[in-house]
Design an enzyme around this catalytic site. Sequence first.
Site, short mmCIF file in Angstrom:
data_model
loop_
_atom_site.label_atom_id
_atom_site.label_comp_id
_atom_site.label_asym_id
_atom_site.label_seq_id
_atom_site.Cartn_x
_atom_site.Cartn_y
_atom_site.Cartn_z
CD GLU A 1 -2.93 -1.11 -0.08
OE1 GLU A 1 -3.08 -0.05 -0.60
OE2 GLU A 1 -3.09 -2.07 -0.59
CD1 TRP B 1 -1.46 -0.60 -3.66
CD2 TRP B 1 -2.00 0.67 -5.66
NE1 TRP B 1 -2.03 -1.41 -4.75
CE2 TRP B 1 -2.28 -0.65 -5.88
CE3 TRP B 1 -2.21 1.54 -6.55
CZ2 TRP B 1 -3.02 -1.12 -7.09
CZ3 TRP B 1 -2.81 1.22 -7.84
CH2 TRP B 1 -3.06 -0.31 -7.96
CD1 TRP C 1 -17.96 13.32 -17.37
CD2 TRP C 1 -18.68 11.56 -16.05
NE1 TRP C 1 -16.84 12.50 -17.03
CE2 TRP C 1 -17.44 11.21 -16.39
CE3 TRP C 1 -19.43 10.75 -15.27
CZ2 TRP C 1 -16.60 10.21 -15.85
CZ3 TRP C 1 -18.77 9.34 -14.93
CH2 TRP C 1 -17.21 9.33 -15.16
CG ASN D 1 -8.89 2.16 0.30
OD1 ASN D 1 -8.63 3.02 -0.46
ND2 ASN D 1 -8.50 0.78 -0.08
CD1 TRP E 1 -13.41 11.16 -13.99
CD2 TRP E 1 -11.81 12.15 -12.60
NE1 TRP E 1 -12.32 11.67 -14.75
CE2 TRP E 1 -11.53 12.27 -13.83
CE3 TRP E 1 -11.20 12.84 -11.82
CZ2 TRP E 1 -10.16 13.09 -14.23
CZ3 TRP E 1 -9.81 13.27 -11.82
CH2 TRP E 1 -9.41 13.49 -13.22
CD1 TRP F 1 -11.10 11.28 -5.93
CD2 TRP F 1 -13.16 10.67 -6.97
NE1 TRP F 1 -11.99 11.46 -5.11
CE2 TRP F 1 -13.36 10.98 -5.58
CE3 TRP F 1 -14.17 10.24 -7.69
CZ2 TRP F 1 -14.46 10.86 -5.04
CZ3 TRP F 1 -15.39 10.08 -7.00
CH2 TRP F 1 -15.67 10.35 -5.88
P1 FAD Z 1 -3.64 2.00 5.46
O1 FAD Z 1 -4.29 1.14 4.59
O2 FAD Z 1 -3.03 1.95 6.68
O3 FAD Z 1 -2.25 2.26 4.06
C1 FAD Z 1 -0.88 2.60 4.58
C2 FAD Z 1 -0.56 4.00 3.68
O4 FAD Z 1 -0.54 3.47 2.18
C3 FAD Z 1 -1.69 4.98 3.76
O5 FAD Z 1 -1.49 5.93 4.50
C4 FAD Z 1 -1.49 5.63 2.37
O6 FAD Z 1 -0.23 6.56 2.44
C5 FAD Z 1 -0.98 4.61 1.32
N1 FAD Z 1 -2.13 4.03 0.72
C6 FAD Z 1 -2.88 3.12 1.05
N2 FAD Z 1 -3.79 2.76 0.22
C7 FAD Z 1 -3.55 3.50 -0.83
C8 FAD Z 1 -3.93 3.99 -2.06
N3 FAD Z 1 -5.16 3.10 -2.61
N4 FAD Z 1 -3.55 4.88 -2.77
C9 FAD Z 1 -2.47 5.60 -2.61
N5 FAD Z 1 -1.89 5.43 -1.27
C10 FAD Z 1 -2.58 4.39 -0.55
N6 FAD Z 1 -5.08 8.61 0.09
C11 FAD Z 1 -4.39 9.75 0.41
O7 FAD Z 1 -3.40 9.52 0.92
N7 FAD Z 1 -5.04 10.97 -0.10
C12 FAD Z 1 -6.10 11.14 -0.79
O8 FAD Z 1 -6.51 12.37 -1.37
C13 FAD Z 1 -6.86 10.02 -1.20
N8 FAD Z 1 -7.94 9.88 -2.13
C14 FAD Z 1 -8.49 8.81 -2.41
C15 FAD Z 1 -9.63 8.80 -3.10
C16 FAD Z 1 -10.26 7.72 -3.76
C17 FAD Z 1 -11.55 7.92 -4.40
C18 FAD Z 1 -9.70 6.48 -3.39
C19 FAD Z 1 -10.32 5.21 -3.79
C20 FAD Z 1 -8.70 6.46 -2.29
C21 FAD Z 1 -8.05 7.56 -1.91
N9 FAD Z 1 -6.75 7.46 -1.23
C22 FAD Z 1 -6.34 8.62 -0.77
C23 FAD Z 1 -6.29 6.16 -0.90
C24 FAD Z 1 -6.56 5.47 0.40
O9 FAD Z 1 -8.07 5.45 0.63
C25 FAD Z 1 -5.83 6.20 1.79
O10 FAD Z 1 -4.70 6.08 1.66
C26 FAD Z 1 -6.27 5.25 2.99
O11 FAD Z 1 -7.60 5.13 3.15
C27 FAD Z 1 -5.67 6.02 4.27
O12 FAD Z 1 -5.91 5.15 5.30
P2 FAD Z 1 -4.90 4.60 5.97
O13 FAD Z 1 -3.72 5.63 6.45
O14 FAD Z 1 -5.36 3.86 7.14
O15 FAD Z 1 -4.26 3.42 5.02
#
Ligand code: FAD
Length: 482
Positions: free
Chosen positions: A275, A278, A306, A341, A359, A382
């Site tokens: 992650e 990602w 849209w 997420n 989006w 998005w």
């Molecule tokens: P954890 O599951 O603990 O993951 C650890 C770290 O990995 C996160 O803190 C983050 O830095 C990174 N990470 C995890 N999943 C993703 C992912 N899919 N994409 C990129 N990095 C990821 N994340 C943001 O940080 N900022 C945003 O503006 C953002 N917008 C999003 C919009 C949409 C529509 C979607 C589907 C996802 C988005 N995310 C965003 C990704 C993800 O949802 C969040 O990073 C995550 O929910 C953060 O929670 P966590 O720190 O507990 O994640």
Amino acid sequence: MSEHSLVWFRQDLRIQDNPALAAAASAGLPVIALFIFAPEEEAPWSPGGASKWWLHHALSSLADELAVFGVPLVIRRGKSQDVLRALADEYHVSSVFWNRRYEPAIVERDTAIKQRLKQQGVHVQSFNGSLLFEPEQIRNQSGKPFRVFTPFWKHLRSLPVEMPVHVAEDLLIPPVSAAESESLESLGLLPSIHWDKDFYHHWDPSRKGAETALQTFIFDRVGSYKTGRDLPGVEGTSKLSPYLHWGQLGPREVWQAVQQTGAADGAGGYTFLSEIAWREFAYHLLYHFPDTPEQPLNQAYSHFPWQPDGVYLEAWQSGLTGYPIVDAGMRQLWKTGWMHNRVRMIAASFLVKHLLQPWQAGAAWFWDTLVDADLASNTMGWQWTAGCGADAAPYFRIFNPILQGEKFDPDGVYVSTWVPELKKLPARYIHQPWEAPAAVLQQAGIRLGKDYPKPVIAHQAGRERALAALSANKQINLAEQA
Ligand code: FAD
């Protein structure tokens, strides 16, 4: 006045693992620590409301940390170029250090500033403080940027991740005299209407909060992360995203912490590191495809039909769509500045598919309301959902919000927390209250359409509309090619 070094803090609001600060400390000169608030330079992606709330507290925490070493955090408002030049003149600054940012407007600005300062005779050096690897460092076999995550991740894993940078705090020399600073309060980052009151119950937006969140995750949650991360009703993820965005934690610190405890060898640790990758992938895409915050990466979606509709958009924003899992997510977002997420994916899919809203409208709302709003990750998230990004979920794959709710929130714990008017409903109806018999609704104290809305659109109708729009888009593309 003797010579000084200057560290320009931006999205790296920490002392440890801060390469720019480490360079300043080892330069052996008094250090000016500077933060410039210049939202105009980030337009249209200047920090949204929830981000500004976080920024206020992160700056306050950084100022406290620096003060321990006698270094005041100088806060200025204005054009970055002018502020830097004025301070460089006044304090005989011979070197300016910063950690790089990757948003297109910022890259352009920083390049110009670097050039100007150099012309002024100032040594300028920038570092990578926010990513495991520079976006330029990772290329596929043909030397091109990756567009698919799996090979990107495979490639990233083959590279050695650098250790976090140690900052020798005892080498930090305070400036000869304190530079004039605006007060943090004068930046007006906190809201005047107190929509942020619940944020304080959910977050500690300080460096200490970041360290605690990391430790808690590693000791309590990483083992079950692989399955726990998909269940919004349990605390299964790290909630590190706002700390990573504002740089109160560096990704190398996180990477190392997971490796050191041996957690990386378990399925949970491995998934967690993927992650973090990602996040890297999101920056890789933003850097190489700088139009993507506004334009779809896949050009076939440039003229997608849209159907912008203010009523639908507002129902979604307010958590009043009539789909409990979507509404729970949108209300969690409003109350806490964060959304799980799995629910981000469900809520975003519902907006761009069932409701056929662009989006970009969803991305803009998330931008304003997320404490972790991040141009790279938000854009990727998005575009992934809307089927138009790199490695995206195909548009025809339409999440069913009822089945998603039943699968990932089987007991309705998450919905009950954020949509309390439904909490007395038995779990079998909590994701589709309109299916509950009248007596069950009555017993739960719910009048559908009054206490909780009926669905803004039936699932099947929304699905068919979305698929029809996809077919229409194909026709639009065929007509364009003809
Ligand atoms: P954890 O599951 O603990 O993951 C650890 C770290 O990995 C996160 O803190 C983050 O830095 C990174 N990470 C995890 N999943 C993703 C992912 N899919 N994409 C990129 N990095 C990821 N994340 C943001 O940080 N900022 C945003 O503006 C953002 N917008 C999003 C919009 C949409 C529509 C979607 C589907 C996802 C988005 N995310 C965003 C990704 C993800 O949802 C969040 O990073 C995550 O929910 C953060 O929670 P966590 O720190 O507990 O994640």
